[in-house]
Design a protein around this motif. Structure first.
Motif, mmCIF file in Angstrom:
data_model
loop_
_atom_site.group_PDB
_atom_site.id
_atom_site.type_symbol
_atom_site.label_atom_id
_atom_site.label_comp_id
_atom_site.label_asym_id
_atom_site.label_seq_id
_atom_site.Cartn_x
_atom_site.Cartn_y
_atom_site.Cartn_z
ATOM 1 N N THR A 197 15.037 53.646 43.571
ATOM 2 C CA THR A 197 16.178 54.096 42.786
ATOM 3 C C THR A 197 15.932 55.534 42.300
ATOM 4 O O THR A 197 16.816 56.464 41.926
ATOM 5 C CB THR A 197 15.890 53.520 41.250
ATOM 6 O OG1 THR A 197 15.181 53.744 40.468
ATOM 7 C CG2 THR A 197 16.163 52.014 41.549
ATOM 8 N N GLY A 198 14.725 56.233 42.471
ATOM 9 C CA GLY A 198 14.573 57.481 42.089
ATOM 10 C C GLY A 198 14.008 57.896 40.700
ATOM 11 O O GLY A 198 14.079 58.983 39.924
ATOM 12 N N ILE A 199 14.304 56.822 39.947
ATOM 13 C CA ILE A 199 14.112 56.738 38.391
ATOM 14 C C ILE A 199 12.842 56.876 38.075
ATOM 15 O O ILE A 199 11.978 55.933 38.380
ATOM 16 C CB ILE A 199 14.946 55.555 37.744
ATOM 17 C CG1 ILE A 199 16.625 55.868 38.110
ATOM 18 C CG2 ILE A 199 14.560 55.535 36.229
ATOM 19 C CD1 ILE A 199 17.318 54.570 37.388
ATOM 20 N N THR A 200 12.206 57.849 37.300
ATOM 21 C CA THR A 200 10.853 57.883 37.026
ATOM 22 C C THR A 200 10.711 58.204 35.338
ATOM 23 O O THR A 200 9.722 57.972 35.105
ATOM 24 C CB THR A 200 10.281 59.134 37.589
ATOM 25 O OG1 THR A 200 10.868 60.320 37.326
ATOM 26 C CG2 THR A 200 10.127 58.913 39.186
ATOM 27 N N ASP A 201 11.967 58.191 34.808
ATOM 28 C CA ASP A 201 11.602 58.560 33.339
ATOM 29 C C ASP A 201 11.958 57.160 32.780
ATOM 30 O O ASP A 201 12.990 56.934 32.318
ATOM 31 C CB ASP A 201 12.862 59.600 32.699
ATOM 32 C CG ASP A 201 12.741 59.789 31.325
ATOM 33 O OD1 ASP A 201 11.628 59.366 30.633
ATOM 34 O OD2 ASP A 201 13.737 60.355 30.585
ATOM 35 N N VAL A 202 10.947 56.395 32.590
ATOM 36 C CA VAL A 202 10.955 54.891 32.096
ATOM 37 C C VAL A 202 9.928 54.548 31.066
ATOM 38 O O VAL A 202 8.688 54.874 31.217
ATOM 39 C CB VAL A 202 10.812 54.153 33.290
ATOM 40 C CG1 VAL A 202 10.787 52.527 32.913
ATOM 41 C CG2 VAL A 202 11.998 54.286 34.407
ATOM 42 N N GLU A 203 10.510 53.878 30.159
ATOM 43 C CA GLU A 203 9.420 53.321 29.162
ATOM 44 C C GLU A 203 9.458 51.855 29.502
ATOM 45 O O GLU A 203 10.179 50.893 29.363
ATOM 46 C CB GLU A 203 9.950 53.419 27.922
ATOM 47 C CG GLU A 203 9.117 52.672 26.810
ATOM 48 C CD GLU A 203 9.685 52.755 25.466
ATOM 49 O OE1 GLU A 203 9.349 51.954 24.489
ATOM 50 O OE2 GLU A 203 10.529 53.822 24.896
ATOM 51 N N LEU A 204 8.070 51.396 30.092
ATOM 52 C CA LEU A 204 7.752 50.166 30.620
ATOM 53 C C LEU A 204 7.482 49.432 29.488
ATOM 54 O O LEU A 204 6.653 49.824 28.780
ATOM 55 C CB LEU A 204 6.904 50.096 31.754
ATOM 56 C CG LEU A 204 6.729 49.077 32.612
ATOM 57 C CD1 LEU A 204 8.124 48.642 33.373
ATOM 58 C CD2 LEU A 204 5.482 49.119 33.480
ATOM 59 N N LEU A 255 6.445 50.465 38.406
ATOM 60 C CA LEU A 255 6.887 51.844 38.303
ATOM 61 C C LEU A 255 6.946 52.396 39.469
ATOM 62 O O LEU A 255 8.181 53.290 39.994
ATOM 63 C CB LEU A 255 5.878 52.621 37.296
ATOM 64 C CG LEU A 255 6.017 52.163 35.906
ATOM 65 C CD1 LEU A 255 4.847 52.754 35.157
ATOM 66 C CD2 LEU A 255 7.297 52.511 35.328
ATOM 67 N N ARG A 256 6.156 51.991 40.595
ATOM 68 C CA ARG A 256 6.232 52.879 41.970
ATOM 69 C C ARG A 256 7.431 52.141 42.618
ATOM 70 O O ARG A 256 8.263 52.988 43.160
ATOM 71 C CB ARG A 256 4.976 52.389 42.874
ATOM 72 C CG ARG A 256 4.923 53.066 44.130
ATOM 73 C CD ARG A 256 4.005 52.417 44.824
ATOM 74 N NE ARG A 256 3.511 51.204 44.719
ATOM 75 C CZ ARG A 256 4.136 50.094 45.487
ATOM 76 N NH1 ARG A 256 5.326 50.465 46.313
ATOM 77 N NH2 ARG A 256 3.667 48.741 45.392
ATOM 78 N N GLU A 257 7.548 50.967 42.581
ATOM 79 C CA GLU A 257 8.690 50.517 43.304
ATOM 80 C C GLU A 257 10.150 50.984 42.811
ATOM 81 O O GLU A 257 10.862 51.309 43.511
ATOM 82 C CB GLU A 257 8.622 48.859 43.356
ATOM 83 C CG GLU A 257 7.883 48.213 44.356
ATOM 84 C CD GLU A 257 8.179 48.319 45.726
ATOM 85 O OE1 GLU A 257 9.275 48.277 45.900
ATOM 86 O OE2 GLU A 257 7.140 48.225 46.400
ATOM 87 N N LEU A 258 10.149 51.056 41.414
ATOM 88 C CA LEU A 258 11.145 51.352 40.885
ATOM 89 C C LEU A 258 11.875 52.954 41.437
ATOM 90 O O LEU A 258 13.071 53.370 41.675
ATOM 91 C CB LEU A 258 11.115 51.478 39.291
ATOM 92 C CG LEU A 258 12.236 51.757 38.396
ATOM 93 C CD1 LEU A 258 13.724 50.990 38.669
ATOM 94 C CD2 LEU A 258 12.093 52.086 36.885
ATOM 95 N N ALA A 259 10.594 53.768 41.362
ATOM 96 C CA ALA A 259 10.515 55.057 41.791
ATOM 97 C C ALA A 259 11.034 55.304 43.322
ATOM 98 O O ALA A 259 12.225 56.084 43.593
ATOM 99 C CB ALA A 259 9.555 56.150 41.439
#
Length: 176
Positions: free
Chosen positions: A75-82, A68-72
């Motif tokens: 990409t700036g994407i934080t609204d994620v259902e992992l 989740l940290r790397e994705l944010a």
């Protein structure tokens, strides 16, 4: 030894060298498109490839936290259902003047957020990441570009058709 590395176990493809612990995200939007980053060798944009967001663990974070940290950051994407871990793979490749030996876990991620903004890139990433793109499975299957992991189009098709595996699938070791 730092927490992001562990000794190679007998049977690992790159025996004798430590593996960097990495978390990646197979991020799908509401239309089942996958987000891939476009990377290249620093200083040589013609030596390029596409890959899933993710990176190495920091400190004592879990793989899910790292994903989740790397994705944010990338990409700036934080609204994620992992979701669950889909795949695991060991890989070894040259990049930026050194060899990277990695133990990668690929998490399923779902989002409705499709705009990307890479604001947390490291200096090396700023010199080697050229952007991001959402791909449909058919586009990925027809692509002539290099994509990692190898067989991603086939793996994505299986995921979309059958859903996540009961337990993570071990992908073939890739040594470039």
């Amino acid at each position: 030894m730092s927490p992001e590395q562990r000794p190679v176990r007998a049977g690992d493809a790159v025996a004798g060298r430590p593996l960097r612990r990495v978390a990646r995200v197979v991020l799908l939007d509401e239309r089942d498109r996958i987000l891939l980053l476009h990377g290249h060798e620093p200083g040589d944009p013609k030596d390029d490839w596409w890959f899933t967001p993710g990176g190495g663990l920091e400190g004592d974070e879990t793989r899910a936290q790292a994903a989740l940290r790397e994705l944010a950051e990338e990409t700036g994407i934080t609204d994620v259902e992992l979701g669950p871990v889909l795949w695991r793979r060991v890989c070894s490749f040259p990049f930026a003047g050194r060899r990277w030996d990695q133990d990668e876990w690929y998490f399923l991620g779902r989002t409705s957020q499709t705009a990307t903004r890479a604001t947390g890139l490291t200096d090396l990433e700023r010199r080697s990441v050229a952007g991001a793109r959402w791909w449909t499975c058919p586009e990925l299957a027809r692509a002539h570009e290099t994509v990692y992991p190898t067989r991603l189009a086939e793996l994505l098709r299986k995921l979309l058709d059958e859903g996540p595996p009961q337990r993570p699938e071990t992908l073939d070791t890739e040594i470039v």
